[in-house]
Design an enzyme around this catalytic site. Structure first.
Site, short mmCIF file in Angstrom:
data_model
loop_
_atom_site.label_atom_id
_atom_site.label_comp_id
_atom_site.label_asym_id
_atom_site.label_seq_id
_atom_site.Cartn_x
_atom_site.Cartn_y
_atom_site.Cartn_z
N LYS A 1 -4.24 0.99 16.45
CA LYS A 1 -4.98 1.69 15.38
C LYS A 1 -6.10 2.56 15.95
O LYS A 1 -6.37 3.64 15.43
CB LYS A 1 -5.54 0.68 14.37
CG LYS A 1 -4.46 -0.01 13.53
CD LYS A 1 -3.70 0.97 12.64
CE LYS A 1 -2.68 0.28 11.75
NZ LYS A 1 -1.95 1.19 10.86
N TYR B 1 -2.70 -4.71 18.20
CA TYR B 1 -2.91 -4.00 16.93
C TYR B 1 -4.13 -3.09 17.02
O TYR B 1 -4.09 -1.93 16.59
CB TYR B 1 -3.07 -5.02 15.81
CG TYR B 1 -3.36 -4.42 14.44
CD1 TYR B 1 -2.33 -3.89 13.66
CD2 TYR B 1 -4.66 -4.38 13.95
CE1 TYR B 1 -2.60 -3.34 12.41
CE2 TYR B 1 -4.93 -3.83 12.70
CZ TYR B 1 -3.90 -3.32 11.93
OH TYR B 1 -4.16 -2.77 10.70
N ASN C 1 2.36 5.46 7.13
CA ASN C 1 1.82 4.22 6.54
C ASN C 1 2.43 2.98 7.18
O ASN C 1 1.74 1.97 7.33
CB ASN C 1 2.10 4.23 5.03
CG ASN C 1 1.89 2.88 4.40
OD1 ASN C 1 0.76 2.46 4.16
ND2 ASN C 1 2.97 2.14 4.15
N ASP D 1 14.38 2.28 11.64
CA ASP D 1 13.58 1.24 12.31
C ASP D 1 12.64 1.94 13.27
O ASP D 1 13.07 2.46 14.31
CB ASP D 1 14.51 0.26 13.04
CG ASP D 1 13.71 -0.87 13.69
OD1 ASP D 1 12.45 -0.81 13.68
OD2 ASP D 1 14.34 -1.80 14.20
N ILE E 1 0.84 -1.21 0.00
CA ILE E 1 0.00 0.00 0.00
C ILE E 1 0.88 1.26 0.00
O ILE E 1 0.58 2.24 -0.70
CB ILE E 1 -0.96 -0.02 1.21
CG1 ILE E 1 -2.00 -1.14 1.02
CG2 ILE E 1 -1.65 1.33 1.37
CD1 ILE E 1 -2.92 -1.36 2.23
N ILE F 1 -7.21 -5.31 2.05
CA ILE F 1 -6.65 -4.93 0.74
C ILE F 1 -5.70 -6.01 0.25
O ILE F 1 -5.82 -6.53 -0.86
CB ILE F 1 -5.91 -3.58 0.84
CG1 ILE F 1 -6.77 -2.52 1.51
CG2 ILE F 1 -5.41 -3.15 -0.54
CD1 ILE F 1 -7.92 -2.00 0.74
N1 LIG Z 1 -2.93 -4.76 3.91
C1 LIG Z 1 -4.17 -4.52 4.27
O1 LIG Z 1 -5.11 -5.16 3.75
C2 LIG Z 1 -4.46 -3.48 5.32
C3 LIG Z 1 -5.71 -3.49 5.94
C4 LIG Z 1 -6.01 -2.54 6.89
C5 LIG Z 1 -5.07 -1.57 7.23
N2 LIG Z 1 -3.85 -1.58 6.62
C6 LIG Z 1 -2.87 -0.53 7.02
O2 LIG Z 1 -2.39 0.09 5.84
C7 LIG Z 1 -0.98 0.37 5.98
C8 LIG Z 1 -0.21 -0.34 4.88
O3 LIG Z 1 -0.55 -1.72 4.90
P1 LIG Z 1 0.43 -2.83 4.26
O4 LIG Z 1 -0.26 -4.13 4.37
O5 LIG Z 1 0.91 -2.35 2.92
O6 LIG Z 1 1.62 -2.75 5.33
P2 LIG Z 1 2.82 -3.81 5.53
O7 LIG Z 1 3.23 -4.33 4.23
O8 LIG Z 1 2.44 -4.78 6.60
O9 LIG Z 1 3.92 -2.84 6.15
C9 LIG Z 1 4.31 -1.67 5.42
C10 LIG Z 1 5.74 -1.38 5.70
O10 LIG Z 1 5.91 -0.98 7.05
C11 LIG Z 1 7.30 -1.02 7.27
N3 LIG Z 1 7.60 -1.36 8.65
C12 LIG Z 1 7.09 -2.36 9.40
N4 LIG Z 1 7.71 -2.35 10.60
C13 LIG Z 1 8.59 -1.32 10.60
C14 LIG Z 1 9.53 -0.83 11.52
N5 LIG Z 1 9.72 -1.38 12.72
N6 LIG Z 1 10.28 0.24 11.16
C15 LIG Z 1 10.13 0.80 9.96
N7 LIG Z 1 9.27 0.37 9.03
C16 LIG Z 1 8.51 -0.68 9.35
C17 LIG Z 1 7.87 -2.11 6.37
O11 LIG Z 1 8.89 -1.53 5.57
P3 LIG Z 1 10.09 -2.43 4.92
O12 LIG Z 1 9.42 -3.29 3.88
O13 LIG Z 1 11.02 -1.44 4.35
O14 LIG Z 1 10.68 -3.25 6.04
C18 LIG Z 1 6.68 -2.54 5.54
O15 LIG Z 1 6.95 -2.76 4.22
C19 LIG Z 1 -0.59 -0.12 7.38
O16 LIG Z 1 -0.66 0.97 8.27
C20 LIG Z 1 -1.67 -1.13 7.72
O17 LIG Z 1 -1.88 -1.28 9.11
C21 LIG Z 1 -3.53 -2.51 5.69
#
Ligand SMILES: NC(=O)c1ccc[n+]([C@@H]2O[C@H](COP(=O)([O-])OP(=O)(O)OC[C@H]3O[C@@H](n4cnc5c(N)ncnc54)[C@H](OP(=O)(O)O)[C@@H]3O)[C@@H](O)[C@H]2O)c1
Length: 236
Positions: free
Chosen positions: A147, A143, A81, A54, A17, A175
């Site tokens: 949020k 979590y 994000n 980090d 995302i 998503i």
């Molecule tokens: N996926 C869904 O269906 C969904 C649903 C509801 C809400 N959301 C929200 O939408 C946003 C994006 O979702 P997503 O699924 O694309 O997220 P994700 O892939 O789980 O995480 C996004 C990025 O966060 C970074 N991250 C995680 N831990 C970290 C840390 N300790 N320090 C620095 N960076 C860190 C990572 O970067 P690196 O790859 O560089 O390590 C990862 O690629 C999030 O806030 C999530 O909670 C997503």
């Protein structure tokens, strides 16, 4: 706000995302600094301007905006994000388990918002929430706390930083599968979606752009979930 020429920081902006948000901002003519933790290659493929941190380390959260300022100058847009997600029930929600989620998902955005407000009196902030903030999902308690806390922080910061800075949120539905399940073709966590289709990362990015462009919306959340947040517990 016209996004052309504006400088944005997108945390976790290299993949999934975050990547869609980065690409949407670049398409609007914005300069995007892509923050990453481990996805260095993906970040550098998107933008020549990248920064590593980090966000589970409070000290790195406190200094990230200052590092961005020193390397690239002041930013106009902050998109919080990056996040982690773990299944953790109440019995396992120890201090360490809760902080594993609260630090990157809530306390990091708080530190970055404070850093942003120290640098500028005008700008835009977007926080990524989750459609589950309208429910009580006991399978992932830390979590949920993170949020729901970020939703409240969105409103508090919106009031505190007005009139120059707007603070809004986007709450995605199901998503993408969690990264560990990405290769699982049978992943079907989406459940019932009133509008019938799972939204895409680009749909989330469109809502982010809408809020960034508005000069008159603050403290609000757009759900990009096909209406799923409206359903009762047994209907989801
Ligand atoms: N996926 C869904 O269906 C969904 C649903 C509801 C809400 N959301 C929200 O939408 C946003 C994006 O979702 P997503 O699924 O694309 O997220 P994700 O892939 O789980 O995480 C996004 C990025 O966060 C970074 N991250 C995680 N831990 C970290 C840390 N300790 N320090 C620095 N960076 C860190 C990572 O970067 P690196 O790859 O560089 O390590 C990862 O690629 C999030 O806030 C999530 O909670 C997503």
């Amino acid at each position: 706000m016209n996004l052309n020429g504006k400088r944005a920081l997108v945390t976790g902006g290299a993949v999934r995302i975050g990547r869609a948000i980065t690409e949407a901002l670049l398409a609007e003519g914005a300069e995007v600094i892509v923050h990453f933790r481990s996805s260095a290659k993906e970040a550098k493929a998107l933008s020549p301007k990248t920064i590593q941190a980090d966000l589970s380390d409070p000290a790195q959260c406190e200094t990230l905006l200052e590092r961005v300022f020193q390397q690239f100058g002041p930013i106009d847009i902050l998109v919080n994000n990056a996040a982690v997600f773990h299944q953790t029930k109440l019995a396992d929600a120890t201090y360490d388990a809760v902080m594993r989620e609260l630090q990157p998902n809530l306390l990091a955005p708080l530190a970055l918002i404070r850093g942003f407000a120290r640098q500028t009196k005008t700008g835009r902030i977007i926080n990524l929430l989750d459609r589950r903030i309208t429910s009580h999902d006991t399978t992932c308690i830390p979590y949920m706390l993170s949020k729901k806390g970020l939703e409240e922080l969105t409103k508090l910061a919106a009031l505190d930083l007005a009139p120059g800075i707007t603070v809004n949120a986007v709450a995605p539905g199901a998503i993408l599968p969690p990264p560990k399940d990405s290769d699982n073709p049978s992943w079907d966590y989406a459940g019932t979606i009133p509008l019938g289709q799972r939204p895409t990362p680009a749909d989330v990015a469109s809502a982010v752009l809408y809020l960034l462009k508005s000069d008159h919306i603050t403290g609000q959340t757009i759900f990009v979930d096909g209406g799923q947040n409206l359903l009762g517990k047994d209907e989801r």
